[in-house]
Design a protein around this motif. Structure first.
Motif, PDB file in Angstrom:
ATOM      1  N   PRO A   1       7.730   3.672   1.005  1.00  0.00           N
ATOM      2  CA  PRO A   1       8.228   3.708   2.382  1.00  0.00           C
ATOM      3  C   PRO A   1       8.619   2.238   2.797  1.00  0.00           C
ATOM      4  O   PRO A   1       7.776   1.263   2.818  1.00  0.00           O
ATOM      5  CB  PRO A   1       7.291   4.544   3.175  1.00  0.00           C
ATOM      6  CG  PRO A   1       6.436   5.240   2.001  1.00  0.00           C
ATOM      7  CD  PRO A   1       6.593   4.511   0.858  1.00  0.00           C
TER       8      PRO A   1
ATOM      9  N   GLU B   1      13.283   3.832   2.289  1.00  0.00           N
ATOM     10  CA  GLU B   1      12.411   3.487   1.377  1.00  0.00           C
ATOM     11  C   GLU B   1      12.825   2.605   0.278  1.00  0.00           C
ATOM     12  O   GLU B   1      14.221   2.507   0.212  1.00  0.00           O
ATOM     13  CB  GLU B   1      11.792   4.822   0.710  1.00  0.00           C
ATOM     14  CG  GLU B   1      12.789   5.335  -0.129  1.00  0.00           C
ATOM     15  CD  GLU B   1      12.225   6.746  -0.925  1.00  0.00           C
ATOM     16  OE1 GLU B   1      11.072   6.893  -0.731  1.00  0.00           O
ATOM     17  OE2 GLU B   1      12.790   7.021  -1.934  1.00  0.00           O
TER      18      GLU B   1
ATOM     19  N   ASN C   1       8.711   4.529  -5.619  1.00  0.00           N
ATOM     20  CA  ASN C   1       9.034   4.712  -4.098  1.00  0.00           C
ATOM     21  C   ASN C   1       7.849   4.281  -3.440  1.00  0.00           C
ATOM     22  O   ASN C   1       6.840   5.011  -3.351  1.00  0.00           O
ATOM     23  CB  ASN C   1       9.339   6.235  -4.143  1.00  0.00           C
ATOM     24  CG  ASN C   1      10.580   6.895  -5.041  1.00  0.00           C
ATOM     25  OD1 ASN C   1      10.282   6.910  -6.180  1.00  0.00           O
ATOM     26  ND2 ASN C   1      11.686   7.363  -4.271  1.00  0.00           N
TER      27      ASN C   1
END
Length: 311
Positions: A93, A11, A91
Motif C-alpha cells: 500500500p 499501491e 503489492n
C-alpha cells in the motif's frame, strides 16, 4: 468539459526477484536463514554487552546499541521481502511504502552517526587514554547514542514527505526489493529534478559528513599508533579499530554507490545487489566481525554457551 485521465496510485508493486520465478521459495529459505542469523547474532551481542561485567565499557556500550540498531534496520524491509517471496506478490500500500522509506532512512541516518560516534570513542581511547574515563563517561555515552537516534529524524521525515508529495499517476511497478527513493522517482509523474537533488543532498549530508569525521578520527589514530614504542601495543591498538573499519567499509561503500553515484550510471541489478549489502550483508556480518576479532567477546560467548550446556 474535458476530463484529464489521471490514475490515483493507491499501491505499488515491488518486482523484487520476479525475474527468477523458479527460485522464489529457494530465495525465501536463504533469506529466512540470513534474517534469523541477524536476529540471533546481533541479539547475542546485545545480551553479552549488557550483562557481562568485563564488557561494561563505552566501546561495548556503543556496540550493543549498534547491534540493536541493526536488528531494527533489517526488520524494516526483511519481513515484507520474505512475505513477497513466499506469496510471489509484491503489492505494498501507498502508506506502507511511505512508512517503510521513512523508517529505513531514519535508521540509516542513525547508523551513519553511530558509526561516527564509535570512531570518536576509539580516537579518545587511543589518542587521549588518560582522559578517556573523564571524556567518555556514562552520561556522555548516553547523550551521544540519543543524538545519533534523533538527529536525522526531522530531516528524514521531511524528505519522505517531499518524495510522496509527488504525483504518482501510473505505472506503479517498482523494480526493486523494497520501497526506496530512486525507483519511486523513476515512476513519478512530472519534473522530479528538485526531489532528486533533495535525496542526493540528504544522502551526501548523512553519509559523507559522518564518513569525514570517521576519516579524521582514524588519521589521528594512525598517527598516534605509529608513535607507540612497542609492536605489541601497536597490534593491540590496530585490533580494537579493525572490526569497526570493516563494518564502516561495507556499509558506507554500498550505500554511497546506491545514493551518490550519477543517475546515468544506475542499473536495476546493481542497485538491488548493493541494497542487499547495506540492508542485509552488513547486519549479518557485524556479529561475526566483532566476535571473531575480539577475545573479550569470544570469552563472553563461551561463558553463555557453557551456562546453556550446564543447564
Amino acid at each position: 468539459m474535458e476530463r484529464s485521465n489521471v490514475t490515483l496510485v493507491l499501491e505499488f508493486i515491488l518486482l523484487g526477484f520476479g525475474d527468477l520465478p523458479n527460485y522464489q521459495h529457494l530465495l525465501f529459505g536463504i533469506f529466512l536463514v540470513i534474517y534469523l542469523c541477524i536476529l540471533i547474532g546481533n541479539g547475542l551481542l546485545m545480551v553479552i554487552t549488557k550483562t557481562n561485567p568485563a564488557l561494561q565499557t563505552p566501546m561495548y556500550f556503543f556496540l550493543g546499541h549498534f547491534s540493536f540498531l541493526e536488528i531494527c534496520y533489517t526488520s524494516v524491509t526483511f519481513p515484507r521481502m520474505l512475505k513477497d517471496l513466499w506469496t510471489q506478490k509484491g503489492n505494498i500500500p501507498f502508506l506502507s511504502c511511505a512508512m517503510q522509506i521513512c523508517f529505513l532512512y531514519i535508521l540509516g541516518a542513525a547508523e551513519c552517526l553511530l558509526l561516527a560516534v564509535m570512531a570518536y570513542d576509539r580516537y579518545v581511547a587511543i589518542c587521549k587514554p588518560l582522559y578517556y574515563p573523564l571524556i567518555m563517561n556514562h552520561r556522555v555515552c548516553v547523550q551521544l547514542v540519543i543524538a545519533s537516534w534523533i538527529t536525522g529524524t526531522p530531516v528524514q521525515i521531511g524528505l519522505t514527505y517531499q518524495i510522496f508529495s509527488l504525483n504518482f499517476c501510473g505505472p506503479n511497478k517498482l523494480n526493486h526489493i523494497f520501497c526506496d527513493a530512486p525507483p519511486l522517482l523513476e515512476v513519478a509523474c512530472g519534473d522530479t529534478y528538485q526531489k532528486e537533488l533533495s535525496v542526493h543532498f540528504t544522502a551526501l549530508f548523512f553519509v559523507m559528513i559522518p564518513f569525514l569525521l570517521i576519516s579524521v578520527s582514524y588519521i589521528k589514530i594512525l598517527a598516534t599508533i605509529l608513535k607507540l614504542p612497542t609492536t605489541s601495543r601497536k597490534s593491540k591498538a590496530f585490533s580494537t579499530c579493525s572490526s569497526h573499519l570493516m563494518v564502516v567499509g561495507l556499509f558506507y561503500g554500498s550505500a554511497s554507490i546506491v545514493y551518490l553515484r550519477p543517475k546515468s550510471s544506475h542499473s536495476v541489478k546493481s542497485d538491488k545487489v548493493f541494497s542487499l549489502f547495506y540492508t542485509i550483508v552488513t547486519p549479518m556480518l557485524n556479529p561475526l566481525i566483532y566476535s571473531l576479532r575480539n577475545k573479550d567477546v569470544i570469552a563472553a560467548i563461551r561463558k553463555i554457551l557453557q551456562r546453556c550446556c550446564d543447564s
